[in-house]
Design a protein around this motif. Structure first.
Motif, PDB file in Angstrom:
ATOM      1  N   GLU A   1     -11.933   4.068 -18.514  1.00 53.24           N
ATOM      2  CA  GLU A   1     -11.227   4.448 -17.170  1.00 53.24           C
ATOM      3  C   GLU A   1      -9.876   4.057 -17.031  1.00 53.24           C
ATOM      4  N   GLN A   2      -9.873   2.544 -17.444  1.00 54.44           N
ATOM      5  CA  GLN A   2      -8.601   1.896 -17.323  1.00 54.44           C
ATOM      6  C   GLN A   2      -7.471   2.578 -18.204  1.00 54.44           C
ATOM      7  N   ALA A   3      -7.647   3.247 -19.405  1.00 53.16           N
ATOM      8  CA  ALA A   3      -6.734   3.933 -20.100  1.00 53.16           C
ATOM      9  C   ALA A   3      -6.407   5.008 -19.281  1.00 53.16           C
ATOM     10  N   SER A   4      -7.228   5.632 -18.692  1.00 50.65           N
ATOM     11  CA  SER A   4      -7.072   7.220 -18.208  1.00 50.65           C
ATOM     12  C   SER A   4      -5.919   6.782 -16.908  1.00 50.65           C
ATOM     13  N   LEU A   5      -6.087   5.805 -16.372  1.00 50.77           N
ATOM     14  CA  LEU A   5      -5.216   5.388 -15.206  1.00 50.77           C
ATOM     15  C   LEU A   5      -3.869   5.285 -15.548  1.00 50.77           C
ATOM     16  N   THR A   6      -3.632   4.948 -17.059  1.00 54.97           N
ATOM     17  CA  THR A   6      -2.304   4.639 -17.327  1.00 54.97           C
ATOM     18  C   THR A   6      -1.596   5.562 -18.260  1.00 54.97           C
ATOM     19  N   GLN A   7      -2.590   6.384 -18.788  1.00 54.35           N
ATOM     20  CA  GLN A   7      -2.104   7.281 -19.905  1.00 54.35           C
ATOM     21  C   GLN A   7      -2.402   8.537 -19.487  1.00 54.35           C
ATOM     22  N   GLY A   8      -1.993   8.969 -18.390  1.00 54.79           N
ATOM     23  CA  GLY A   8      -2.077  10.426 -17.926  1.00 54.79           C
ATOM     24  C   GLY A   8      -2.836  10.829 -16.828  1.00 54.79           C
ATOM     25  N   GLY A   9      -3.958  11.383 -16.886  1.00 53.50           N
ATOM     26  CA  GLY A   9      -4.799  11.712 -15.689  1.00 53.50           C
ATOM     27  C   GLY A   9      -4.507  11.233 -14.435  1.00 53.50           C
ATOM     28  N   LEU A  10      -4.745   9.780 -14.125  1.00 54.15           N
ATOM     29  CA  LEU A  10      -4.632   9.338 -12.784  1.00 54.15           C
ATOM     30  C   LEU A  10      -3.584   8.255 -12.903  1.00 54.15           C
ATOM     31  N   ALA A  11      -2.291   8.714 -13.138  1.00 51.68           N
ATOM     32  CA  ALA A  11      -1.115   7.635 -13.234  1.00 51.68           C
ATOM     33  C   ALA A  11      -1.252   7.006 -11.736  1.00 51.68           C
ATOM     34  N   PRO A  12      -1.272   5.627 -11.911  1.00 47.24           N
ATOM     35  CA  PRO A  12      -1.280   4.987 -10.376  1.00 47.24           C
ATOM     36  C   PRO A  12       0.047   5.007  -9.804  1.00 47.24           C
ATOM     37  N   THR A  13      -0.095   5.121  -8.510  1.00 44.01           N
ATOM     38  CA  THR A  13       1.381   5.240  -7.642  1.00 44.01           C
ATOM     39  C   THR A  13       1.407   3.817  -7.199  1.00 44.01           C
ATOM     40  N   PHE A  14       2.811   3.274  -6.780  1.00 47.24           N
ATOM     41  CA  PHE A  14       2.860   1.922  -6.656  1.00 47.24           C
ATOM     42  C   PHE A  14       3.519   1.701  -5.123  1.00 47.24           C
ATOM     43  N   GLU A  15       3.128   0.508  -4.704  1.00 50.16           N
ATOM     44  CA  GLU A  15       3.815   0.121  -3.440  1.00 50.16           C
ATOM     45  C   GLU A  15       4.434  -1.140  -3.560  1.00 50.16           C
ATOM     46  N   THR A  16       5.299  -1.621  -2.681  1.00 49.67           N
ATOM     47  CA  THR A  16       5.982  -2.725  -2.784  1.00 49.67           C
ATOM     48  C   THR A  16       5.621  -3.684  -1.643  1.00 49.67           C
ATOM     49  N   PHE A  17       5.303  -4.823  -2.177  1.00 48.11           N
ATOM     50  CA  PHE A  17       5.158  -6.009  -1.170  1.00 48.11           C
ATOM     51  C   PHE A  17       6.333  -6.754  -0.843  1.00 48.11           C
ATOM     52  N   THR A  18       6.821  -7.133   0.230  1.00 51.30           N
ATOM     53  CA  THR A  18       7.820  -7.814   0.690  1.00 51.30           C
ATOM     54  C   THR A  18       7.243  -9.091   1.347  1.00 51.30           C
ATOM     55  N   ASP A  19       7.615 -10.338   1.015  1.00 48.26           N
ATOM     56  CA  ASP A  19       6.928 -11.264   2.064  1.00 48.26           C
ATOM     57  C   ASP A  19       7.823 -11.303   3.328  1.00 48.26           C
ATOM     58  N   GLU A  20       7.140 -11.764   4.283  1.00 50.37           N
ATOM     59  CA  GLU A  20       7.501 -11.760   5.774  1.00 50.37           C
ATOM     60  C   GLU A  20       9.089 -12.635   5.644  1.00 50.37           C
ATOM     61  N   ALA A  21       9.244 -13.490   5.073  1.00 47.65           N
ATOM     62  CA  ALA A  21      10.649 -14.364   5.144  1.00 47.65           C
ATOM     63  C   ALA A  21      11.279 -13.729   4.182  1.00 47.65           C
ATOM     64  N   GLY A  22      11.382 -12.526   3.523  1.00 45.25           N
ATOM     65  CA  GLY A  22      12.223 -11.681   2.989  1.00 45.25           C
ATOM     66  C   GLY A  22      12.772 -12.486   1.634  1.00 45.25           C
ATOM     67  N   ARG A  23      11.923 -13.584   0.884  1.00 49.06           N
ATOM     68  CA  ARG A  23      12.197 -14.200  -0.024  1.00 49.06           C
ATOM     69  C   ARG A  23      12.093 -13.450  -1.422  1.00 49.06           C
ATOM     70  N   PHE A  24      11.231 -12.718  -1.352  1.00 47.57           N
ATOM     71  CA  PHE A  24      10.736 -12.120  -2.858  1.00 47.57           C
ATOM     72  C   PHE A  24       9.922 -10.492  -2.475  1.00 47.57           C
ATOM     73  N   SER A  25       9.847  -9.968  -3.685  1.00 48.99           N
ATOM     74  CA  SER A  25       9.095  -8.613  -3.567  1.00 48.99           C
ATOM     75  C   SER A  25       8.495  -8.341  -4.705  1.00 48.99           C
ATOM     76  N   PHE A  26       7.320  -7.607  -4.656  1.00 50.44           N
ATOM     77  CA  PHE A  26       6.791  -7.186  -6.333  1.00 50.44           C
ATOM     78  C   PHE A  26       6.046  -5.867  -5.953  1.00 50.44           C
ATOM     79  N   GLN A  27       5.849  -5.143  -6.947  1.00 49.73           N
ATOM     80  CA  GLN A  27       5.419  -3.632  -6.869  1.00 49.73           C
ATOM     81  C   GLN A  27       3.889  -4.166  -7.476  1.00 49.73           C
TER      82      GLN A  27
END
Length: 181
Positions: free
Chosen positions: A34-60
């Motif tokens: 199931e993990q492989a299917s998420l990253t190798q076709g089938g159910l490719a994950p979609t991403f969100e971006t988190f930005t901290d409230e103070a605007g210091r950093f972000s990550f997907q």
């Protein structure tokens, strides 16, 4: 920052991480197929971006993950990221820190003498691979074995932790880290 303040923050950090791990400990990991299917076709994950409230950093992060942030006032902030389909949890603690030098085992032990630091490595993190960090294994009687990445940047100390079994995911996560201007 005073030694006693850092010790108190470290204790709070460990307690929060222990509570998170205990809450999700009984959850089943995804089947490797199931993990492989998420990253190798089938159910490719979609991403969100988190930005901290103070605007210091972000990550997907994958859209399926749950992310929450809790302010601890002047002491700092805690961000928890959890994949409800597995045992993947990552905790980020951010607190004021008046040193910019790369963190070392010796420096951490000055403020948190009871922490276990094993197999430490200096690594570069972030999209630009321009932030020096200390990666190490640790363990706690309540949490078990963990992987930790600690680094200082622009007046803040960042403590990023996960269960040791999630080391590969931690590395991928930190490759998406961006400091904001």
């Amino acid at each position: 920052m005073s030694k006693s303040k850092i010790i108190i923050i470290a204790v709070v950090f460990i307690a929060l991480f222990a509570a998170l791990v205990l809450k999700f400990q009984g959850r089943k990991s995804l089947d490797p197929r199931e993990q492989a299917s998420l990253t190798q076709g089938g159910l490719a994950p979609t991403f969100e971006t988190f930005t901290d409230e103070a605007g210091r950093f972000s990550f997907q992060y994958a859209k399926e993950f749950l992310v929450s942030a809790q302010s601890m006032g002047d002491v700092g902030d805690t961000i928890l990221m959890h994949d409800p389909r597995s045992k993947l949890e990552i905790q980020i603690v951010v607190m004021p820190f008046d040193e910019e030098d790369p963190l070392t085992r010796e420096r951490i032990l000055l403020d948190v003498p009871d922490i276990i630091i094993e197999g430490e490595q200096n690594v570069l993190i972030g999209v630009k691979k321009d932030v020096s960090a200390l990666l190490f294994s640790s363990r706690d009687s309540d949490v078990g074995n963990t992987k930790e990445v600690w680094f200082a940047h622009a007046g803040f100390l960042y403590q990023v932790s996960t269960l040791a079994e999630n080391e590969a995911e931690l590395g991928k996560f930190l490759e998406e880290w961006k400091f904001l201007p």
